[in-house]
Each structure stands twice: as structure tokens, then as C-alpha cells.
Design a protein around this motif. Structure first.
Motif, PDB file in Angstrom:
ATOM      1  N   GLU A   1      10.022 -12.735   9.658  1.00 55.04           N
ATOM      2  CA  GLU A   1       9.922 -12.151  11.147  1.00 55.04           C
ATOM      3  C   GLU A   1       9.452 -10.774  10.965  1.00 55.04           C
ATOM      4  OE1 GLU A   1      14.066 -11.418  11.588  1.00 55.04           O
ATOM      5  OE2 GLU A   1      15.210 -13.565  11.245  1.00 55.04           O
ATOM      6  N   GLY A   2       8.395 -10.711  10.093  1.00 56.13           N
ATOM      7  CA  GLY A   2       7.553  -9.046  10.325  1.00 56.13           C
ATOM      8  C   GLY A   2       7.994  -8.480   9.843  1.00 56.13           C
ATOM      9  N   ARG A   3       9.705  -8.088   8.606  1.00 56.12           N
ATOM     10  CA  ARG A   3      10.062  -6.915   8.560  1.00 56.12           C
ATOM     11  C   ARG A   3       9.024  -6.421   6.968  1.00 56.12           C
ATOM     12  NH1 ARG A   3      16.187  -7.450   7.149  1.00 56.12           N
ATOM     13  NH2 ARG A   3      14.696  -9.615   7.127  1.00 56.12           N
ATOM     14  N   TYR A   4       8.362  -6.927   6.110  1.00 56.63           N
ATOM     15  CA  TYR A   4       8.630  -6.936   4.949  1.00 56.63           C
ATOM     16  C   TYR A   4       6.773  -7.259   4.402  1.00 56.63           C
ATOM     17  CZ  TYR A   4      12.703  -4.703   4.746  1.00 56.63           C
ATOM     18  OH  TYR A   4      14.237  -4.098   4.873  1.00 56.63           O
ATOM     19  N   ARG A   5       6.622  -6.788   3.872  1.00 56.63           N
ATOM     20  CA  ARG A   5       4.227  -7.109   3.510  1.00 56.63           C
ATOM     21  C   ARG A   5       5.576  -8.188   1.930  1.00 56.63           C
ATOM     22  NH1 ARG A   5       0.482  -1.818   3.765  1.00 56.63           N
ATOM     23  NH2 ARG A   5       1.438  -1.785   6.644  1.00 56.63           N
ATOM     24  N   ARG A   6       4.038  -9.076   1.941  1.00 57.48           N
ATOM     25  CA  ARG A   6       3.788 -10.062   0.890  1.00 57.48           C
ATOM     26  C   ARG A   6       3.576  -8.875  -0.341  1.00 57.48           C
ATOM     27  NH1 ARG A   6       3.510 -14.996   1.805  1.00 57.48           N
ATOM     28  NH2 ARG A   6       3.279 -15.361   3.589  1.00 57.48           N
ATOM     29  N   GLN A   7       5.410  -8.753  -1.332  1.00 55.66           N
ATOM     30  CA  GLN A   7       5.293  -8.135  -2.399  1.00 55.66           C
ATOM     31  C   GLN A   7       6.267  -8.688  -3.852  1.00 55.66           C
ATOM     32  OE1 GLN A   7       7.222  -4.802  -1.173  1.00 55.66           O
ATOM     33  NE2 GLN A   7       7.718  -5.231   0.711  1.00 55.66           N
ATOM     34  N   THR A   8       6.213  -8.285  -4.543  1.00 58.74           N
ATOM     35  CA  THR A   8       7.261  -8.405  -5.378  1.00 58.74           C
ATOM     36  C   THR A   8       9.089  -8.504  -5.195  1.00 58.74           C
ATOM     37  OG1 THR A   8       7.253  -6.637  -6.880  1.00 58.74           O
ATOM     38  CG2 THR A   8       5.142  -8.504  -7.818  1.00 58.74           C
ATOM     39  N   ILE A   9       9.812  -8.673  -6.112  1.00 65.01           N
ATOM     40  CA  ILE A   9      10.917  -8.734  -5.359  1.00 65.01           C
ATOM     41  C   ILE A   9      11.023  -7.320  -5.720  1.00 65.01           C
ATOM     42  CG2 ILE A   9      13.343  -9.224  -5.907  1.00 65.01           C
ATOM     43  CD1 ILE A   9      11.746 -11.394  -3.687  1.00 65.01           C
ATOM     44  N   GLN A  10      10.622  -6.364  -7.016  1.00 69.83           N
ATOM     45  CA  GLN A  10      11.056  -5.896  -7.517  1.00 69.83           C
ATOM     46  C   GLN A  10      10.270  -4.550  -6.502  1.00 69.83           C
ATOM     47  OE1 GLN A  10       9.460  -4.341 -11.656  1.00 69.83           O
ATOM     48  NE2 GLN A  10      10.666  -2.829 -11.608  1.00 69.83           N
ATOM     49  N   ALA A  11       9.132  -4.578  -6.136  1.00 70.40           N
ATOM     50  CA  ALA A  11       8.859  -3.655  -5.054  1.00 70.40           C
ATOM     51  C   ALA A  11       9.427  -4.062  -3.864  1.00 70.40           C
ATOM     52  CB  ALA A  11       7.426  -3.862  -4.961  1.00 70.40           C
ATOM     53  N   LEU A  12      10.455  -5.092  -3.396  1.00 67.87           N
ATOM     54  CA  LEU A  12      11.112  -5.121  -2.417  1.00 67.87           C
ATOM     55  C   LEU A  12      12.412  -4.090  -2.849  1.00 67.87           C
ATOM     56  CD1 LEU A  12      11.829  -5.986   0.449  1.00 67.87           C
ATOM     57  CD2 LEU A  12      12.276  -8.314  -0.289  1.00 67.87           C
ATOM     58  N   ALA A  13      12.914  -4.270  -4.009  1.00 72.03           N
ATOM     59  CA  ALA A  13      13.933  -3.723  -3.853  1.00 72.03           C
ATOM     60  C   ALA A  13      13.852  -2.088  -3.969  1.00 72.03           C
ATOM     61  CB  ALA A  13      14.435  -4.383  -5.759  1.00 72.03           C
ATOM     62  N   MET A  14      13.009  -1.964  -4.533  1.00 70.03           N
ATOM     63  CA  MET A  14      12.134  -0.071  -4.658  1.00 70.03           C
ATOM     64  C   MET A  14      12.145   0.602  -3.179  1.00 70.03           C
ATOM     65  SD  MET A  14      12.481   0.300  -7.562  1.00 70.03           S
ATOM     66  CE  MET A  14      13.851  -0.694  -7.786  1.00 70.03           C
ATOM     67  N   LEU A  15      11.083   0.218  -2.267  1.00 70.05           N
ATOM     68  CA  LEU A  15      11.212  -0.468  -0.835  1.00 70.05           C
ATOM     69  C   LEU A  15      12.426   0.066  -0.167  1.00 70.05           C
ATOM     70  CD1 LEU A  15       9.243   0.301   1.148  1.00 70.05           C
ATOM     71  CD2 LEU A  15       9.738  -2.537   1.908  1.00 70.05           C
ATOM     72  N   ILE A  16      13.669  -1.134   0.251  1.00 68.51           N
ATOM     73  CA  ILE A  16      14.992  -1.451   0.720  1.00 68.51           C
ATOM     74  C   ILE A  16      15.646  -0.047   0.140  1.00 68.51           C
ATOM     75  CG2 ILE A  16      17.037  -2.473   1.210  1.00 68.51           C
ATOM     76  CD1 ILE A  16      14.869  -5.090   0.740  1.00 68.51           C
ATOM     77  N   TRP A  17      15.524   0.289  -1.241  1.00 66.64           N
ATOM     78  CA  TRP A  17      16.299   1.410  -1.902  1.00 66.64           C
ATOM     79  C   TRP A  17      15.802   2.859  -1.096  1.00 66.64           C
ATOM     80  CZ3 TRP A  17      20.558   2.056  -4.887  1.00 66.64           C
ATOM     81  CH2 TRP A  17      21.296   3.586  -5.013  1.00 66.64           C
ATOM     82  N   ARG A  18      14.891   2.942  -0.882  1.00 62.65           N
ATOM     83  CA  ARG A  18      14.313   4.771  -0.310  1.00 62.65           C
ATOM     84  C   ARG A  18      14.313   4.614   1.209  1.00 62.65           C
ATOM     85  NH1 ARG A  18       7.959   3.922   0.862  1.00 62.65           N
ATOM     86  NH2 ARG A  18       8.547   3.147   2.333  1.00 62.65           N
TER      87      ARG A  18
END
Length: 359
Positions: free
Chosen positions: A128-145
Motif C-alpha cells: 500500500e506504499g507505507r514502506y520502501r523495499r528493505q530488509t526486515i531488520q531495516a524495517l524494524a529499525m524504521l518502525i521503532w524510530r
């Protein structure tokens, strides 16, 4: 493990995967998470159509929900710093483990990202366009931030960083604090952006910039108080002591790139602001042969631009006066004995100061 593509029910498979994921992040039932990489592979290679994007989006949904719950738990504590440090330590470990479990998904996402050559495509998004393609670790860091650090800053009076700066103030005041948890919080700001194009941006915006302001205000007040109440010797002793403390504090709390700016701010408040006072009192220190104080003055002023030039001039003038005084005491006529005494006196003066360094 079969590598053949299978027909699977995504909802059922992801429900099982989500339960395993929750066990991982909540550190409960960790013995049951083995083998979930097979679930990841099956969803990413499903026949007739892989569920790669749905899996990524589902993981993002879980992490958003989980971090929101963790944030509320952190804010329930009076000591937010310690609660945050402990929660982030577990989250970081779980995110790293989850990313390794999702290695096949990571490779598909990154391969898809890198396969597009157009600049706009390289910033492509998933689902749906909330996040760019990235690793799950990068995604987890972004969401915590976003869900923890930024949310506390924007919606909860920035209580986390407020307490961090309060802890550091108490540390400067000589109180015993949990320096390890302060360091953990500050370090998390670096870790959270470590997989982005600007790895220190979060750290600089949330910690370094306000920390420099707090440092300036703290030492501005203290230096003004000490210089008003203490002798110049006591003031320089305090400045030297505080400088050593701040260097050590830098190593405890700050990223390497902050060390110089923090020390420069300290020097501005404790040395540059009162260099005139040190220059003014230096002559009397030399005249009274307070050489340890002279050395302190030199070591402090050598840290700022052109700080020692007036000291060297005064020091040279002092030695010149001593030499002229010896000569003048001999009068207009110098006997043979007097000449010997003059030579001995000047030799003594030379040896006395040529080996003495105020640096």
C-alpha cells in the motif's frame, strides 16, 4: 526441506508465522521458532503467485502493533530511560534474528529493488506504499524510530530525551546514575539509522544538537559562579578537572563525531570566556613563582586560538627583568669578582628556566 513451489493458504500460513514472530519478539517459547524460515520460503515461492509483498506488509503490520504496545509499556515507568534501554536491547536482538529468518525474503526484496535502473524505481515501495523495499531488520529499525522515538518526542513531551539530559546533568553534578542505560539510549539512536543513507541523522537531531545546547548552558552558569567566588588558581584547577571529566563523559555517551564539538563548547565557556582573567593574573603567578599554576594556565589556553601568546610574552619579560636586575645590582663598574658573580648568576638563571616548561 522441499524447494518445490507449493499451493498454500496465505492467511493460515501467515497466522502461524505471526505467532512464531511474536514468540521471538516477546522472548517466550523461543524453542518453537525453529523452522519458520521454511514458512517464509513457502510464502515467497507459492504457486501460482508468490506472497512476497503480502508477507512484508504483514510483518510491518505486526511490528507497528508490537512497538506501539512496547511504547505504552515504556511510558508507564517513572524511569523511562531504563525501561527504554531494556526494551530496545531485546527488540534489536529479536529484529536481527527475524531478519536472518527472513533472509530469503530480504534477498527477493533487495533483488527487486536493484533490478530497476530508473532513479524513481529505486525508491519503489511495497504493498500500500507505507514502506520502501528493505530488509526486515531495516524495517524494524524504521518502525521503532517512528512508533517509539518520534512518537514520544511529538506526543509525549519528549520524555525520553528529557530524562536522558536530566541524567547527564545529575552526572555532571556528581550524582551516581545508571550511565549504562543512558549510553544504551544514545547508542540506539545510531543503531536505528545505521541501515539508512544518513546513519547519524537521528542521533544528531535528537541528541547531539540539544546536548551541545545543554552543555553550553551548564558550563556557562558554572564557570561564571566559580570565577566570581574562587581565586584564579582554584578556577583553573576546576577547569582542568572539569575538562578531564567531560572527555571521559564523551566516551561514555557520545558518538565519536561529537567528541570535538562537545569539548569545543566546554572550552568556549570555561576558557575562552575568561581568558582575559587568566592573562591578567598570569604575571603575578610568574612573579610569585607559582609555576604549577603557570603550567595550568598554559595548558588551558593552548587549547584555544592565540591563547598562549600573551603568556609567552609575559614569561619572556619576566626572565628579562630578572637578568637586568642582576646586572643593575653590580653598578656601573664591574670588578673581576663581580663579573664572575654575574656570569654565575646568569648561568643559574638560564639553567633555572631553560629546563622549565610551562607547557
Amino acid at each position: 526441506m522441499s524447494l518445490r513451489r507449493k499451493r498454500i493458504n496465505f492467511d493460515s500460513s501467515f497466522s502461524s508465522f505471526r505467532n512464531h514472530l511474536h514468540s521471538l519478539f516477546s522472548f517466550s517459547g523461543l524453542d518453537k521458532v525453529s523452522g519458520i524460515n521454511i514458512l517464509v520460503y513457502d510464502m515467497c515461492t507459492a504457486n501460482p503467485k508468490p506472497f512476497t509483498e503480502q508477507l512484508f506488509t504483514g510483518i510491518a503490520d505486526y511490528l507497528e502493533e508490537y512497538t506501539s504496545d512496547i511504547r505504552q509499556s515504556i511510558l508507564e515507568h517513572d524511569d523511562i530511560v531504563t525501561a527504554y534501554a531494556r526494551a530496545f536491547e531485546k527488540y534489536f536482538l529479536a529484529a536481527d534474528c527475524a531478519s536472518k529468518i527472513c533472509d530469503y525474503l530480504n534477498r527477493l526484496l533487495l533483488k527487486s529493488k536493484e533490478s530497476n535502473v530508473a532513479p524513481a524505481d529505486k525508491r519503489q515501495i511495497v504493498g500500500e506504499g507505507r514502506y520502501r523495499r528493505q530488509t526486515i531488520q531495516a524495517l524494524a529499525m524504521l518502525i521503532w524510530r517512528d512508533r517509539v522515538v518520534h512518537h514520544i518526542r511529538n506526543s509525549d513531551l519528549n520524555r525520553l530525551l528529557y530524562q536522558v539530559f536530566e541524567f547527564i546533568r545529575r552526572d555532571r553534578d556528581g550524582e551516581d546514575i545508571r550511565s549504562d542505560v543512558v549510553s544504551a539510549v544514545v547508542g540506539s539512536l545510531v543503531q536505528l539509522n545505521s541501515l539508512t543513507d544518513q546513519p547519524l541523522q537521528l542521533y544528531i537531531e535528537e541528541f547531539e544538537r540539544p546536548y551541545l545546547i545543554h552543555t553550553k548552558r551548564y558550563y556557562q552558569r558554572e564557570a561564571a559562579r566559580v570565577v566570581a567566588d574562587a581565586s584564579i588558581s582554584e578556577y583553573m584547577t576546576q577547569a582542568t578537572h572539569r575538562l578531564a571529566q567531560e572527555v571521559a563523559r564523551n566516551h561514555r555517551y557520545c558518538h565519536l563525531t561529537s567528541h570535538m564539538p562537545v569539548i569545543k563548547e566546554f572550552e568556549a565557556q570555561y576558557i575562552t570566556a575568561y581568558q582575559g582573567r587568566i592573562h591578567f593574573d598570569f604575571e603575578s603567578l610568574v612573579d610569585n613563582e607559582h609555576y604549577e599554576d603557570c603550567a595550568m594556565a598554559y595548558n588551558l589556553l593552548a587549547r584555544i586560538e592565540d591563547g598562549v601568546k600573551p603568556l609567552l610574552k609575559l614569561y619572556e619579560e619576566y626572565i628579562t627583568r630578572l637578568g637586568k636586575s642582576m646586572v643593575s645590582r653590580l653598578g656601573s663598574s664591574v670588578s673581576k669578582v663581580g663579573a664572575v658573580n654575574l656570569w654565575a648568576g646568569l648561568t643559574c638563571l638560564s639553567s633555572r628556566f631553560s629546563g622549565r616548561q610551562i607547557s
